[in-house]
Write a protein that holds these residues in place. Structure first.
Motif, PDB file in Angstrom:
ATOM      1  N   LYS A   1      -9.084   8.548  -0.921  1.00 56.97           N
ATOM      2  CA  LYS A   1     -10.251   8.246  -0.086  1.00 56.97           C
ATOM      3  C   LYS A   1     -11.550   8.721  -0.724  1.00 56.97           C
ATOM      4  O   LYS A   1     -12.595   8.076  -0.574  1.00 56.97           O
TER       5      LYS A   1
ATOM      6  N   TYR B   1      -3.687   6.411  -0.631  1.00 54.67           N
ATOM      7  CA  TYR B   1      -5.133   6.230  -0.753  1.00 54.67           C
ATOM      8  C   TYR B   1      -5.685   7.366  -1.600  1.00 54.67           C
ATOM      9  O   TYR B   1      -5.099   8.442  -1.678  1.00 54.67           O
TER      10      TYR B   1
ATOM     11  N   THR C   1     -10.254  -1.473  -4.483  1.00 51.03           N
ATOM     12  CA  THR C   1     -11.441  -0.933  -3.855  1.00 51.03           C
ATOM     13  C   THR C   1     -12.216  -2.080  -3.212  1.00 51.03           C
ATOM     14  O   THR C   1     -11.788  -3.235  -3.263  1.00 51.03           O
TER      15      THR C   1
ATOM     16  N   VAL D   1       0.869  -1.179   0.000  1.00 49.10           N
ATOM     17  CA  VAL D   1       0.000   0.000   0.000  1.00 49.10           C
ATOM     18  C   VAL D   1       0.903   1.225   0.000  1.00 49.10           C
ATOM     19  O   VAL D   1       1.807   1.327   0.829  1.00 49.10           O
TER      20      VAL D   1
ATOM     21  N   PHE E   1      -9.994   2.409   5.817  1.00 51.94           N
ATOM     22  CA  PHE E   1      -8.594   2.579   5.399  1.00 51.94           C
ATOM     23  C   PHE E   1      -7.609   2.258   6.519  1.00 51.94           C
ATOM     24  O   PHE E   1      -6.469   1.875   6.261  1.00 51.94           O
TER      25      PHE E   1
ATOM     26  N   ILE F   1      -7.591   2.278  -2.468  1.00 54.10           N
ATOM     27  CA  ILE F   1      -6.265   2.055  -1.887  1.00 54.10           C
ATOM     28  C   ILE F   1      -5.292   1.900  -3.051  1.00 54.10           C
ATOM     29  O   ILE F   1      -5.514   1.072  -3.934  1.00 54.10           O
TER      30      ILE F   1
ATOM     31  N   LYS G   1      -5.182   0.149  -8.300  1.00 53.94           N
ATOM     32  CA  LYS G   1      -6.206   0.791  -7.470  1.00 53.94           C
ATOM     33  C   LYS G   1      -7.128  -0.297  -6.928  1.00 53.94           C
ATOM     34  O   LYS G   1      -7.899  -0.895  -7.672  1.00 53.94           O
TER      35      LYS G   1
END
Lengths: 373, 373
Positions: free
Chosen positions: A271, A269, A320, A266, A329, A276, A318
């Motif tokens: 958001k 983010y 989700t 990771v 998160f 992520i 990406k």
């Protein structure tokens, strides 16, 4: 020097689980032994000497390759009996002639009268006959001579008579098994393919042509072999050495039998978009599988069924929520290591100049594949 | 030694047209000069020293890279002022600290308070400040700090005050231009991005923070720059060096400006399926573009608008009639060379361990890209 742990690796990178990869290789060798069939594993998925040694049970003998670069690489690495399993054409046989000193044990495949003529017209420079196998189409419809006509018999008879050819027999890639929707459907394809191939061999025998090799390959059919496949002499699958997420979807393999994963972290983010960001883009995973249900179908994140891939750029993936709900998160701090099972091992492996082989969380080896043509 | 002609090459292979690639590089340099903007070209598409030399007009100075392997490769090749344009994280900055001797002129990018904190907490081992740029999200929604909030100002002020950081300014990737449907739409994105970026810089100046660099990149926007982009200081596109079929679809480039093609040969037919088989599978082309209208949308065959890609396996591509009519197979004898414009240069180039650079039908150079992370 300290041991390298997976956590020490730069991400993204390709991990190969040593126990699983060994077990995948051994299981297929056992299957072949139990069924009384020989193995001629395909090298196209991993393209490494180490993988080739495992798949041949250490013999380094009897393999398929998909490029002439693989042929040179494996021959230089001590492998023998190398079948170049792409329909031969004039352009390629000229290269084969030039490289026969480097790859003395190269065998060819033809799948048309044109291909056979190519071999007839371009003898081995050392005066030996070319060993050549005929590709059959048992219903998959990609390459190969249709199994049920008269043409296939005529071409095989011609090959068998030709003094500069050692006619090996029959080869089929039962690729229709990849889109089979269940193990039963895979079995049906395995049985159908074997029946048809054996029937071609029988008709040829009636005409005085012996097929010492009557073989089929495709990981679904060979991971889940049907009874009639025992009537063949040879299996030549490749992808089983790694397996992949795509193969789990129709029961070709279990999740626990997937030997490769892309390790990623990771890194950020977005958001506002419930995303992520991870450092695994299409250069680390490829886009294979995107044709199956969009980005969400193209991979599976180990231990995180709640996540799916939403989109990928060159170096960014990406993630989700799989269910469309709001992500928490805090559960995925920046730096969190995630492991992605690829949809298709062959394409994903091809993106990596090195594979990190691990036992548990310790990196125990690095395998370097060959690339190019 | 005889000259090598394209026709002498093993297929598949990646061809780079020397005149077009030079012209693409020079055109962008001219655009930047005319607009009073500096170039910081991105190396991620080609990953070769030769391409980098062309894109920097021979200066080998001021580039973007997408991996730390690229940073090491270009630094070893004599390039300076190397911006690692991926949001920095703790894992990666530790590697940057270790490799600073190899890449003394490495610059970093942050796109969050977390990223800034990473840089603050991990100083350069040589005691120099890190040069670092802040990534802004001007509406694309991938990475970067949203342009219009207070947070971006606070983070930039903090970076500017930090003694171990040389705050460079603002960076944005206007990737929304890739899905723009016309040149007008690209211009609108260029103008919007430039306006917003300039506004952030203005607000920062009011707070005493100078942005020496205010830059944007994306090949669509920089190939088709809008007027307000002249208010920026720097462009950092990458794909323009090659361009691709995907970029022609919204007018980002002309067909004549695509510098790369995959050379492939007809190797067989499956006439019952109206298919011509070529030796270009996904390992030579990638599957990028398949998300745009299926296989048919993923490439274009030079001088053969009547053909489209129907499907691809690892080493085989299946061409069929674009209009669904019966193909006249006699027009495509086995051995026929075809040239495929890829949908996305970045993914296709990544599949090739070497690029064959040609002038007309003569191969004049080989470029070897770096790979991995």
């Amino acid at each position: 020097m300290a041991e390298t742990k997976i956590i020490d690796l730069t991400t993204p990178c390709l991990l190969v689980d040593l126990e699983i990869v060994k077990s995948n290789a051994q299981r297929m060798l056992n299957t072949a032994t139990e069924m009384g069939v020989e193995m001629r594993p395909h090298m196209k998925t991993h393209k490494t000497l180490e993988g080739g040694v495992m798949m041949t049970g250490g013999s380094k003998n009897k393999i398929c390759v998909s490029t002439l670069q693989e042929a040179r690489f494996f021959s230089a690495g001590g492998f023998t009996d190398i079948l170049y399993s792409i329909p031969i054409t004039e352009n390629k046989i000229k290269i084969c002639q030039q490289t026969i000193k480097e790859v003395p044990d190269l065998k060819l495949m033809f799948d048309s009268r044109y291909g056979l003529q190519c071999i007839m017209d371009n003898p081995r420079p050392d005066g030996q006959p070319w060993s050549a196998i005929m590709e059959v189409d048992c219903g998959y419809g990609r390459t190969g001579i249709e199994w049920d006509g008269e043409e296939i018999l005529a071409i095989a008879q011609e090959a068998d008579k030709c003094p500069n050819i050692h006619f090996m027999g029959l080869y089929v890639h039962c690729g229709d098994s990849y889109v089979a929707e269940s193990v039963e459907a895979i079995h049906a394809i395995g049985d159908k393919t074997a029946e048809r191939l054996v029937e071609v061999a029988r008709r040829l025998k009636e005409r005085g042509v012996d097929c010492e090799t009557v073989g089929t390959g495709s990981t679904p059919c060979c991971n889940q072999p049907s009874k009639k496949m025992a009537n063949l002499t040879e299996f030549h699958p490749g992808c089983y050495i790694f397996n992949d997420y795509g193969l789990t979807l129709n029961g070709s393999c279990a999740r626990s039998e997937i030997a490769i994963k892309v390790a990623t972290r990771v890194i950020d983010y977005k958001k506002s978009k419930n995303v992520i960001l991870v450092d695994c883009g299409f250069l680390a995973l490829s886009l294979d599988g995107i044709q199956e249900g969009g980005y969400g179908g193209m991979c599976s994140i180990q231990d995180h069924p709640e996540l799916k891939m939403k989109a990928m750029d060159q170096e960014l993936g990406k993630l989700t929520a799989a269910d469309g709900q709001q992500l928490d998160f805090d559960k995925y701090p920046i730096g969190t290591l995630l492991y992605i099972y690829p949809f298709h091992a062959c394409h994903t492996a091809a993106m990596h100049p090195v594979y990190y082989v691990h036992s548990g969380d310790t990196v125990v080896d690095k395998w370097t594949p060959t690339r190019g043509w």
